[in-house]
Design a protein around this motif. Structure first.
Motif, mmCIF file in Angstrom:
data_model
loop_
_atom_site.group_PDB
_atom_site.id
_atom_site.type_symbol
_atom_site.label_atom_id
_atom_site.label_comp_id
_atom_site.label_asym_id
_atom_site.label_seq_id
_atom_site.Cartn_x
_atom_site.Cartn_y
_atom_site.Cartn_z
ATOM 1 N N PRO A 1 0.853 -1.190 0.036
ATOM 2 C CA PRO A 1 0.033 -0.030 0.021
ATOM 3 C C PRO A 1 0.965 1.226 -0.145
ATOM 4 C CG PRO A 1 -0.131 -1.154 2.228
ATOM 5 C CD PRO A 1 0.614 -1.787 1.216
ATOM 6 N N PRO A 2 0.253 2.281 -0.606
ATOM 7 C CA PRO A 2 1.162 3.576 -0.542
ATOM 8 C C PRO A 2 1.305 4.124 0.953
ATOM 9 C CG PRO A 2 -1.126 3.932 -1.183
ATOM 10 C CD PRO A 2 -1.023 2.520 -1.140
ATOM 11 N N LEU A 3 2.567 4.668 0.993
ATOM 12 C CA LEU A 3 2.781 5.346 2.311
ATOM 13 C C LEU A 3 1.969 6.541 2.659
ATOM 14 C CD1 LEU A 3 6.840 5.536 2.058
ATOM 15 C CD2 LEU A 3 5.438 3.974 3.795
ATOM 16 N N PRO A 4 1.735 6.870 3.900
ATOM 17 C CA PRO A 4 0.981 8.034 4.193
ATOM 18 C C PRO A 4 1.747 9.245 3.572
ATOM 19 C CG PRO A 4 1.026 6.644 6.218
ATOM 20 C CD PRO A 4 2.117 5.976 5.151
ATOM 21 N N PRO A 5 0.842 10.512 3.158
ATOM 22 C CA PRO A 5 1.527 11.474 2.768
ATOM 23 C C PRO A 5 2.613 12.207 3.710
ATOM 24 C CG PRO A 5 -0.993 11.665 2.727
ATOM 25 C CD PRO A 5 -0.612 10.395 3.395
ATOM 26 N N ALA A 6 3.848 12.799 3.218
ATOM 27 C CA ALA A 6 4.739 13.177 4.027
ATOM 28 C C ALA A 6 4.396 13.975 5.106
ATOM 29 C CB ALA A 6 5.806 13.759 2.991
ATOM 30 N N ALA A 7 3.578 14.766 4.887
ATOM 31 C CA ALA A 7 3.248 15.588 5.891
ATOM 32 C C ALA A 7 2.509 15.143 7.251
ATOM 33 C CB ALA A 7 2.167 16.903 5.203
ATOM 34 N N GLU A 8 1.947 13.998 6.869
ATOM 35 C CA GLU A 8 1.111 13.289 8.213
ATOM 36 C C GLU A 8 2.221 12.442 8.958
ATOM 37 O OE1 GLU A 8 -1.774 10.757 6.810
ATOM 38 O OE2 GLU A 8 -2.943 12.303 5.687
ATOM 39 N N ARG A 9 3.579 12.118 8.504
ATOM 40 C CA ARG A 9 4.607 11.377 9.098
ATOM 41 C C ARG A 9 5.569 12.331 9.725
ATOM 42 N NH1 ARG A 9 7.067 8.319 4.745
ATOM 43 N NH2 ARG A 9 6.291 9.726 3.357
ATOM 44 N N PRO A 10 5.988 12.166 10.905
ATOM 45 C CA PRO A 10 6.962 12.957 11.418
ATOM 46 C C PRO A 10 8.439 12.909 10.752
ATOM 47 C CG PRO A 10 5.862 11.667 13.366
ATOM 48 C CD PRO A 10 5.490 11.297 11.893
ATOM 49 N N HIS A 11 8.992 13.699 10.655
ATOM 50 C CA HIS A 11 10.500 13.930 10.014
ATOM 51 C C HIS A 11 11.542 13.896 11.107
ATOM 52 C CE1 HIS A 11 12.877 15.691 6.522
ATOM 53 N NE2 HIS A 11 13.429 14.600 7.166
ATOM 54 N N LEU A 12 12.187 12.821 11.107
ATOM 55 C CA LEU A 12 13.179 12.740 12.161
ATOM 56 C C LEU A 12 14.587 12.872 11.583
ATOM 57 C CD1 LEU A 12 11.901 9.437 13.885
ATOM 58 C CD2 LEU A 12 11.407 11.722 14.362
ATOM 59 N N ALA A 13 15.494 13.434 12.300
ATOM 60 C CA ALA A 13 16.869 13.497 12.061
ATOM 61 C C ALA A 13 17.588 12.123 12.780
ATOM 62 C CB ALA A 13 17.657 14.830 12.323
ATOM 63 N N LEU A 14 18.547 11.634 11.940
ATOM 64 C CA LEU A 14 19.202 10.459 12.476
ATOM 65 C C LEU A 14 20.760 10.529 12.452
ATOM 66 C CD1 LEU A 14 18.217 6.475 11.794
ATOM 67 C CD2 LEU A 14 20.302 7.566 11.897
ATOM 68 N N VAL A 15 21.309 10.408 13.329
ATOM 69 C CA VAL A 15 22.991 10.511 13.616
ATOM 70 C C VAL A 15 23.323 9.126 14.177
ATOM 71 C CG1 VAL A 15 24.944 11.956 14.277
ATOM 72 C CG2 VAL A 15 22.605 13.109 14.217
ATOM 73 N N PRO A 16 24.174 8.611 13.056
ATOM 74 C CA PRO A 16 24.752 7.241 13.399
ATOM 75 C C PRO A 16 25.824 7.267 14.759
ATOM 76 C CG PRO A 16 25.334 7.717 11.304
ATOM 77 C CD PRO A 16 24.476 8.737 11.689
ATOM 78 N N GLY A 17 26.402 8.425 14.860
ATOM 79 C CA GLY A 17 27.483 8.226 15.768
ATOM 80 C C GLY A 17 28.824 7.912 15.311
ATOM 81 N N GLU A 18 29.460 7.041 16.344
ATOM 82 C CA GLU A 18 30.832 6.599 15.740
ATOM 83 C C GLU A 18 30.916 6.118 14.652
ATOM 84 O OE1 GLU A 18 34.569 5.871 15.086
ATOM 85 O OE2 GLU A 18 34.132 7.195 16.773
ATOM 86 N N PRO A 19 31.851 6.688 13.468
ATOM 87 C CA PRO A 19 31.906 5.951 12.089
ATOM 88 C C PRO A 19 32.269 4.649 12.255
ATOM 89 C CG PRO A 19 32.672 8.421 12.236
ATOM 90 C CD PRO A 19 32.296 7.941 13.701
ATOM 91 N N GLY A 20 33.266 4.146 13.075
ATOM 92 C CA GLY A 20 33.834 3.003 13.095
ATOM 93 C C GLY A 20 33.152 2.005 14.036
ATOM 94 N N GLY A 21 31.767 2.373 14.480
ATOM 95 C CA GLY A 21 31.199 1.596 15.340
ATOM 96 C C GLY A 21 29.919 0.985 14.493
ATOM 97 N N VAL A 22 28.916 0.469 15.589
ATOM 98 C CA VAL A 22 27.857 -0.181 14.595
ATOM 99 C C VAL A 22 26.838 0.578 14.259
ATOM 100 C CG1 VAL A 22 27.993 -2.079 15.834
ATOM 101 C CG2 VAL A 22 26.729 -0.476 16.913
ATOM 102 N N GLY A 23 26.621 1.904 14.448
ATOM 103 C CA GLY A 23 25.785 2.923 13.877
ATOM 104 C C GLY A 23 25.481 3.042 12.392
ATOM 105 N N PRO A 24 26.726 3.173 11.623
ATOM 106 C CA PRO A 24 26.233 3.163 10.183
ATOM 107 C C PRO A 24 25.825 1.917 9.536
ATOM 108 C CG PRO A 24 28.456 3.971 10.591
ATOM 109 C CD PRO A 24 28.044 3.558 11.882
ATOM 110 N N GLU A 25 25.947 0.724 9.907
ATOM 111 C CA GLU A 25 25.473 -0.643 9.372
ATOM 112 C C GLU A 25 24.028 -0.770 9.936
ATOM 113 O OE1 GLU A 25 27.162 -4.290 11.798
ATOM 114 O OE2 GLU A 25 28.490 -3.055 11.558
ATOM 115 N N PHE A 26 23.882 -0.299 11.226
ATOM 116 C CA PHE A 26 22.456 0.088 11.563
ATOM 117 C C PHE A 26 21.488 0.718 10.706
ATOM 118 C CE2 PHE A 26 23.133 -1.230 16.277
ATOM 119 C CZ PHE A 26 23.577 -2.700 15.837
#
Length: 342
Positions: A8-33
Motif C-alpha cells: 500500500p502507498p505510504l501515508p502523505p509526507a506531511a502526516e509522518r514525523p520527520h526525524l533526523a538520525l545521527v549514527p554516531g561513531e563512524p567505526g562503530g555499529v551505527g552506520p550498519e544499523f
C-alpha cells in the motif's frame, strides 16, 4: 511463479514525523544499523541521516545490502529498499569498522550539532542518535561529556534521562555520579525539577493525561522511618507532598527492592529512581535489547540507543539492531504525539 503482493502507498509526507538520525561513531555499529533501517518501509516517519556517504556505502557493501543515497529534495520520491535521504557530513579520515578514530571527532560532533540545530529550527520533529565513543572525541581535541549534555546545552534547557522498554520507564534524579556523592546531590530543588520535567514529558510526549509516577526511596526500605537514613523524611517526602498538592500523582517513597514487582509496576506510568544503578539494572534485565534512552525536557523528542559503539562487533554484521530500531519507532511515536497536540 509467485510474485509479492503490491504494498500500500505510504501515508502523505506531511502526516509522518520527520526525524533526523545521527549514527554516531563512524567505526562503530551505527552506520550498519542505518543501512538495515533503510531496508524497511516506514509508514510511521521520514528519516534524514546526518553521516558520511562513503561510510554508509562501506557499511552497505559489508552487509551485502542495497543503498541509494537521495538528497533532501528527493525525500518524497518513490521508496525502495536501501533508500537513504542524506545530509552529508564528511569524515576527515576513512572509517575503519572496529576502530574509533579521533581524526573523525569533528565529523561526529558536527553531525550531532547540525541535526540538533535542524530540530531547533523546526525542520525536524525529533532526533535519533547512535552511540558515540567519548574517548575518541576527547582524543580528537573536543571536550565532550556526552550527547545528552551536548544537545541540552545547544537547546539551553534542563533535562532528565529516562530509559524505557515495553515493560517499564525509569527516570533518574542523578545520573553518572560516584555513589558516595549521590545523597548530597538529591536536593529538594533537583528532585522537584526532575519530577516536574518527567511529569510534563509523560503528558506531552506519551499522551498520558494523568501520569502516575512511583518515587523510590534512597535508602534500604525507603529509610525505615528514619532508622536507615533521613533523606526520605527530610527531602523526598516533603517534595512529593508539595507536588501532589499541585495535582501530580506521585506514589512513595517506595523501597526499591519491591517497587518493580509486576503487580506494583502495572500501577505506574514511570519510576523515578534516585541514582543510576538503582533502577537501570531492573530495566535492562527486563528487556535490554529493546531498551532506549530518552532525554526528557527537550524542545523536541530525542531518543538514543541503550548501548555503546560495540567496536568488537562493528564490521562483523552480527550486531543486534533491536535498540536502534526501537529508538526510531519510539521517537516517531513521541513526535507524532507532539504534532497531534499542537
Amino acid at each position: 511463479m509467485s510474485t509479492s503482493a503490491p504494498q500500500p502507498p505510504l501515508p502523505p509526507a506531511a502526516e509522518r514525523p520527520h526525524l533526523a538520525l545521527v549514527p554516531g561513531e563512524p567505526g562503530g555499529v551505527g552506520p550498519e544499523f542505518c543501512i538495515r533501517l533503510a531496508q524497511q518501509r516506514r509508514p510511521d516517519c521520514r528519516v534524514t541521516v546526518y553521516a558520511d556517504p562513503d561510510t554508509l556505502a562501506a557499511a552497505a557493501r559489508l552487509l551485502g545490502l542495497p543503498l541509494r543515497i537521495l538528497a533532501q529534495h528527493q525525500a518524497d520520491a518513490a521508496w525502495q529498499a536501501g533508500d537513504v535521504v542524506l545530509h552529508p557530513v564528511r569524515n576527515a579520515a576513512p572509517a575503519r569498522f572496529g576502530i574509533a578514530d579521533p581524526a573523525n571527532a569533528q565529523a561526529v560532533i558536527g553531525a550531532l550539532s547540525e541535526a540538533s540545530d535542524g530540530c531547533l529550527a523546526g525542520r525536524y520533529d525529533g532526533i535519533v542518535t547512535g552511540p558515540v565513543h567519548k574517548a575518541a572525541v576527547n582524543a580528537g581535541g573536543i571536550a565532550y561529556s556526552g550527547t545528552t549534555e551536548l544537545l541540552a546545552g545547544r537547546a539551553g534547557c534542563d533535562v532528565v534521562m529516562m530509559l524505557a522498554n515495553e515493560i517499564v520507564r525509569v527516570a533518574l534524579v542523578t545520573t553518572h555520579l560516584p555513589l558516595r556523592a549521590v545523597a548530597d546531590a538529591i536536593t529538594p530543588q533537583r528532585l522537584r525539577q526532575r519530577l516536574q520535567i518527567t511529569h510534563a514529558a509523560l503528558r506531552r510526549d506519551f499522551g498520558i493525561a494523568e501520569p502516575v509516577i512511583a518515587v523510590l526511596g534512597l535508602n534500604p526500605h525507603a529509610g525505615e522511618a528514619g532508622h536507615l537514613g533521613m533523606e526520605e523524611i527530610e527531602v523526598i517526602e516533603p517534595v512529593m507532598a508539595e507536588l501532589n498538592a499541585q495535582g501530580m500523582r506521585l506514589v512513595g517513597p517506595l523501597p526499591a527492592d519491591t517497587a518493580f514487582l509486576p503487580d506494583k509496576l502495572r500501577r505506574f506510568d514511570a519510576v523515578m529512581a534516585m541514582y543510576h544503578d538503582q533502577g537501570l539494572p531492573v530495566l535492562k534485565y527486563s528487556g535490554f535489547e529493546q531498551a532506549v534512552n530518552l532525554t526528557l525536557g527537550m524542545p523536541y523528542p530525542r531518543v538514543a540507543v541503550d548501548h555503546g559503539t560495540a567496536l568488537d562487533l562493528a564490521g562483523s554484521g552480527r550486531a543486534n539492531p533491536s535498540s536502534f530500531m526501537a529508538a526510531v519507532a519510539t521517537c516517531a511515536r513521541l513526535a507524532q504525539h507532539r504534532k497531534a497536540s499542537r
